[in-house]
Each structure stands twice: as C-alpha cells, then as structure tokens.
Design an enzyme around this catalytic site. Structure first.
Site, PDB file in Angstrom:
ATOM      1  N   ASP A   1      47.858 -44.748 -43.620  1.00  0.00           N
ATOM      2  CA  ASP A   1      48.638 -43.764 -43.700  1.00  0.00           C
ATOM      3  C   ASP A   1      48.349 -42.785 -42.464  1.00  0.00           C
ATOM      4  O   ASP A   1      49.002 -41.876 -42.191  1.00  0.00           O
ATOM      5  CB  ASP A   1      48.865 -42.726 -44.922  1.00  0.00           C
ATOM      6  CG  ASP A   1      47.529 -42.146 -45.439  1.00  0.00           C
ATOM      7  OD1 ASP A   1      46.443 -42.446 -44.830  1.00  0.00           O
ATOM      8  OD2 ASP A   1      47.488 -41.476 -46.533  1.00  0.00           O
ATOM      9  N   SER A   2      47.410 -43.198 -41.766  1.00  0.00           N
ATOM     10  CA  SER A   2      47.064 -42.532 -40.313  1.00  0.00           C
ATOM     11  C   SER A   2      48.122 -42.917 -39.554  1.00  0.00           C
ATOM     12  O   SER A   2      48.331 -42.276 -38.323  1.00  0.00           O
ATOM     13  CB  SER A   2      45.812 -43.338 -39.855  1.00  0.00           C
ATOM     14  OG  SER A   2      45.764 -44.678 -39.802  1.00  0.00           O
TER      15      SER A   2
ATOM     16  N   ASP B   1      48.113 -48.493 -47.720  1.00  0.00           N
ATOM     17  CA  ASP B   1      47.771 -47.146 -48.116  1.00  0.00           C
ATOM     18  C   ASP B   1      49.009 -46.503 -49.157  1.00  0.00           C
ATOM     19  O   ASP B   1      50.065 -46.591 -48.515  1.00  0.00           O
ATOM     20  CB  ASP B   1      47.849 -46.043 -46.813  1.00  0.00           C
ATOM     21  CG  ASP B   1      46.408 -45.695 -46.708  1.00  0.00           C
ATOM     22  OD1 ASP B   1      45.333 -46.228 -47.490  1.00  0.00           O
ATOM     23  OD2 ASP B   1      45.824 -45.254 -45.685  1.00  0.00           O
TER      24      ASP B   1
ATOM     25  N   LYS C   1      45.878 -49.372 -51.204  1.00  0.00           N
ATOM     26  CA  LYS C   1      44.614 -48.569 -51.272  1.00  0.00           C
ATOM     27  C   LYS C   1      45.154 -46.953 -51.793  1.00  0.00           C
ATOM     28  O   LYS C   1      46.178 -46.513 -51.419  1.00  0.00           O
ATOM     29  CB  LYS C   1      44.097 -48.605 -49.794  1.00  0.00           C
ATOM     30  CG  LYS C   1      42.961 -47.486 -49.643  1.00  0.00           C
ATOM     31  CD  LYS C   1      42.181 -47.869 -48.405  1.00  0.00           C
ATOM     32  CE  LYS C   1      42.727 -46.963 -47.133  1.00  0.00           C
ATOM     33  NZ  LYS C   1      42.672 -45.591 -47.288  1.00  0.00           N
TER      34      LYS C   1
ATOM     35  N   GLU D   1      43.449 -43.197 -52.623  1.00  0.00           N
ATOM     36  CA  GLU D   1      42.226 -42.262 -52.437  1.00  0.00           C
ATOM     37  C   GLU D   1      41.802 -41.721 -53.708  1.00  0.00           C
ATOM     38  O   GLU D   1      42.648 -41.200 -54.274  1.00  0.00           O
ATOM     39  CB  GLU D   1      42.512 -41.288 -51.465  1.00  0.00           C
ATOM     40  CG  GLU D   1      42.764 -41.771 -49.882  1.00  0.00           C
ATOM     41  CD  GLU D   1      42.924 -40.717 -48.744  1.00  0.00           C
ATOM     42  OE1 GLU D   1      42.863 -39.339 -49.264  1.00  0.00           O
ATOM     43  OE2 GLU D   1      43.587 -40.942 -47.844  1.00  0.00           O
TER      44      GLU D   1
ATOM     45  N   GLU E   1      34.508 -43.716 -46.191  1.00  0.00           N
ATOM     46  CA  GLU E   1      34.686 -42.740 -45.033  1.00  0.00           C
ATOM     47  C   GLU E   1      33.638 -41.629 -44.910  1.00  0.00           C
ATOM     48  O   GLU E   1      33.601 -40.833 -45.701  1.00  0.00           O
ATOM     49  CB  GLU E   1      36.108 -42.279 -45.003  1.00  0.00           C
ATOM     50  CG  GLU E   1      36.349 -41.767 -43.683  1.00  0.00           C
ATOM     51  CD  GLU E   1      37.881 -41.577 -43.428  1.00  0.00           C
ATOM     52  OE1 GLU E   1      38.793 -42.276 -44.099  1.00  0.00           O
ATOM     53  OE2 GLU E   1      38.257 -40.972 -42.392  1.00  0.00           O
TER      54      GLU E   1
HETATM   55  O1  KIV Z   1      44.673 -44.185 -42.965  1.00  0.00           O
HETATM   56  C1  KIV Z   1      43.958 -45.026 -42.460  1.00  0.00           C
HETATM   57  O2  KIV Z   1      43.928 -45.287 -41.416  1.00  0.00           O
HETATM   58  C2  KIV Z   1      42.695 -44.995 -43.382  1.00  0.00           C
HETATM   59  C3  KIV Z   1      41.348 -45.691 -42.687  1.00  0.00           C
HETATM   60  C4  KIV Z   1      40.841 -44.510 -41.770  1.00  0.00           C
HETATM   61  C5  KIV Z   1      40.417 -45.927 -43.589  1.00  0.00           C
HETATM   62  O3  KIV Z   1      42.612 -44.728 -44.550  1.00  0.00           O
END
Ligand code: KIV
Length: 279
Positions: A47-48, A86, A116, A118, A185
């Site tokens: 989600d970056s 994510d 994924k 969190e 992280e």
């Molecule tokens: O969103 C993302 O790119 C991430 C990584 C930094 C692990 O969660």
C-alpha cells in the site's frame, strides 16, 4: 512451457536451507515483468502504492479498489514470483467476517497468491478466518505504517523490554493463527534475529538487519525514483530517475529541433494519390 509460480512451501523450504528470500514491491505490469525476469521470489503490491505511485501523503488513503486495480496488472506481468497483496487500512480491522470477504475479493479479482495484514494479537481472529479459508497470509509487525499515528510516528519499534516481548508474543500468535510469512519493519536487528530464530515461517526484514530470512524494499527506493523522504534503512541501487529524465529531455529537444521524427519513423503515399488530393 510457462513457468510455474513459487508456492508457500518453496519459501518455507528456502528458510530451512538458509537461502535468502528476496522481495520487492511492484504496482504495474512493466515493473512486475522486470522484477520477475530478474528472478525475485516474492513481489509485494504494497500500500506504499499510495505514496510512490498515487502521490498521497500516506498509506491510509489507499482503497481496496485501487489495490485490486494495480494487483491485477502485477499478476499479469509476472510468471514465477509469489505475488502478495497488501490489505489496505480498514479492510480487515472491523471484524473477521469483513476481513475474509475483502481478502477473498482481492485474491479472486487479482489472481494474487497471498495477502498481507499489519498487526499482532488484535488481528489474530481475522488471520485465523482468512487462513482457514485457504488464503496464504503474511503478517507485518514493528513499524506498521497504517498505525504510525498511534505508534508515535515513523520510529524504530521494540527497543525496550516490554515492547520487544510484545513483538515476540505477537509474532508467535500470528504464526499460530496461520500466517505463512512475517514482515518485520524498522526493529533492532537483535530482536529481528530472535524472532527469526523462534519462528518456523520465513521472516522478511525491512530495516530489521541481516539475520532475517529475506529482505524487502520498495522498488521506487531501490531505483531512485521516489523524491520523498528516504528512511535510514533504504539503500538506493540505481539512479533510474536521472536516466529517465535524460531520455525525456532528449525527446523534447529532438522534437523542438525537428530531429524527430526521422524518415525511418514516417509513412509515405504514392505520388499519384498525392497529386489527386492536392489538385
Ligand atoms: O507497503 C509496503 O510497501 C510495505 C513494505 C514496506 C513492507 O508494506
């Protein structure tokens, strides 16, 4: 014959054999094609996306529809890598039924191999529900950007006894609930090493030292394409932005000087046709 994708068992086997697992983010078709060709084992549609591609200030604004849109392109662009999506903010925290419905939608609509999430013990029920439905799931502990506000900003996590113990506990809970992999992280390398040794599932670090089973970085950080703030744990491996800027400038200059298009880029028509349309 088309390549078959790596599976969770291949990744677990890599941990057993002490082979490092590589992970990098991708958000579109050409990037997925490139990192897959380079031989990366796992691609994260992080989600970056919100910051490095969509220009948002943080990850909180990213929607499920945006993730799915980009995830589909990444799956189309890759052949061998295990693709992890994510789950964006508020798509799994409300309750475990909603978490399963959203994770199921992501897998069904993108064709990705895993999701994924969190968080630790507070999301254990959602982890259990999703993995019991057969969806491979990656946990994410330490600096979890979706809750950075509550963590007091983008800071190293797990530095004192209480926080370190809590992270170890959370990691064990996630493994027990069915996660097949864990991302850590921004945590001290010693704590990451302890967690990596305690878990039988692979642990992938970002700002967590070299003793993890593998590493992940954001593609735009690796390639020097992101102009925002760069965390201490990032290493830039190429200056793609400079080369891309050079290419765009050369194109603009060629157009302005009428050096492009050349004859080799141009189509022609028979002289008699031209004569008829201009007479
Ligand atoms: O969103 C993302 O790119 C991430 C990584 C930094 C692990 O969660």
């Amino acid at each position: 014959m088309s390549a078959t994708r790596l599976a969770t068992l291949d990744l677990r086997e890599m941990k057993r054999k002490k082979e490092k697992i590589t992970m990098i983010t991708a958000y579109d078709y050409p990037t997925a094609e490139l990192v897959d060709e380079a031989g990366v084992e796992t691609i994260l549609v992080g989600d970056s996306l919100g910051m490095v591609v969509l220009g948002y200030a943080d990850t909180l604004s990213v929607t499920l529809d945006e993730m799915i849109h980009h995830g589909k392109a990444v799956v189309r662009g890759s052949k061998r890598a295990f693709v992890i999506m994510d789950m964006p903010f508020l798509t799994y925290q409300v309750n475990s039924e909603e978490a399963l419905r959203n994770a199921g939608r992501v897998i069904q609509q993108t064709g990705a191999q895993g999701v994924k999430l969190e968080g630790g013990i507070e999301i254990a029920e959602a982890v259990r529900k999703i993995t019991q439905a057969g969806i491979p799931l990656v946990g994410h502990l330490g600096l979890t950007p979706q809750s950075a506000g509550q963590l007091g900003g983008f800071k190293v996590q797990g530095r004192d006894v209480q926080a370190a113990r809590k992270m170890i506990e959370d990691a064990l809970v996630l493994e027990e609930a069915g996660a097949f992999m864990l991302v850590l992280e921004c945590v001290p390398w010693q704590l990451a090493q302890v967690i990596t040794q305690k878990l039988s599932i692979p642990v992938i670090g970002i700002g967590a030292g070299k003793y993890c089973d593998g590493q992940v970085l954001v593609y735009h950080d690796v390639m020097g394409l992101y102009t925002g703030k760069r965390p201490k744990f990032v290493q830039q491996f190429a200056d793609a932005r400079r080369e891309m800027l050079r290419g765009v400038n050369s194109y603009l200059e060629a157009v302005r000087k009428v050096a492009f298009p050349g004859e080799e880029h141009t189509f022609t028509m028979p002289a008699e046709v031209l004569a008829q349309i201009t007479s």
